[in-house]
Write a protein that holds these residues in place. Sequence first.
Motif, PDB file in Angstrom:
ATOM      1  N   UNK A  72      28.170 -47.248  68.452  1.00  0.00           N
ATOM      2  CA  UNK A  72      27.415 -47.927  67.405  1.00  0.00           C
ATOM      3  C   UNK A  72      25.977 -48.155  67.838  1.00  0.00           C
ATOM      4  N   UNK A  73      25.799 -48.573  69.105  1.00  0.00           N
ATOM      5  CA  UNK A  73      24.447 -48.747  69.646  1.00  0.00           C
ATOM      6  C   UNK A  73      23.726 -47.398  69.714  1.00  0.00           C
ATOM      7  N   UNK A  74      24.444 -46.345  70.084  1.00  0.00           N
ATOM      8  CA  UNK A  74      23.839 -45.004  70.127  1.00  0.00           C
ATOM      9  C   UNK A  74      23.418 -44.562  68.726  1.00  0.00           C
ATOM     10  N   UNK A  75      24.211 -44.918  67.717  1.00  0.00           N
ATOM     11  CA  UNK A  75      23.860 -44.573  66.335  1.00  0.00           C
ATOM     12  C   UNK A  75      22.586 -45.308  65.907  1.00  0.00           C
ATOM     13  N   UNK A  76      22.473 -46.568  66.273  1.00  0.00           N
ATOM     14  CA  UNK A  76      21.251 -47.317  65.946  1.00  0.00           C
ATOM     15  C   UNK A  76      20.039 -46.718  66.663  1.00  0.00           C
ATOM     16  N   UNK A  77      20.220 -46.321  67.909  1.00  0.00           N
ATOM     17  CA  UNK A  77      19.127 -45.686  68.651  1.00  0.00           C
ATOM     18  C   UNK A  77      18.734 -44.373  67.983  1.00  0.00           C
ATOM     19  N   UNK A  78      19.722 -43.586  67.569  1.00  0.00           N
ATOM     20  CA  UNK A  78      19.428 -42.308  66.901  1.00  0.00           C
ATOM     21  C   UNK A  78      18.726 -42.541  65.565  1.00  0.00           C
ATOM     22  N   UNK A  79      19.109 -43.607  64.875  1.00  0.00           N
ATOM     23  CA  UNK A  79      18.437 -43.945  63.616  1.00  0.00           C
ATOM     24  C   UNK A  79      16.967 -44.264  63.883  1.00  0.00           C
TER      25      UNK A  79
END
Length: 182
Positions: A72-79
């Motif tokens: 989830x944190x990786x998804x926010x970073x990718x966003x």
Amino acid sequence: MHGPATSGWLLVALCAAAGAYCLLRMRSGVEDQRRAAGGEALMGFGMALMSVPAAVLTPPPWTWLLYAAVFGAAALHALWEARMSPHHLHHLVGAFAMAYMAAVMAAAPEGHAGHGGAGVPLLTGALLLYFAVYVLWAGARLVPAAAAGHGGRGAAWGDRPELARACRLSMGIAMVAMLLTL
């Protein structure tokens, strides 16, 4: 994910090898490649861990919540990164898919999905469709790159675009396999 042990070990090997290659790519002289390689290494090693056959290792339920939080944190970073590079939109979808699969595994009885009724069928189907199309697209892009000989003999391992594409293709195939077992 849970399925036959042989295919699980093959997924572990494929994803770990892709993650290791992505670590090599992090030493590239090209900043864009280094930035993308970090997220791809996380995906590769995370997919390898999640693919260990349940007969060998059944992780405690809290590990699925940890995976969901990390991805989830990786998804926010990718966003956040997607505002600079559209390639990070694929990282966003991949990280979201990993967080989704981990959340499904955390919610499943005893952490075992793959017995029907796990996950949201429409969302799982949409992710399967996305990654199936991505695999076909990445495979089509790989053939011309290898035929044209991009990278050359003198290129460092981290700067070989055909190897990076092959790595992304293999992780896309692994993602399809993991989603199919959900």
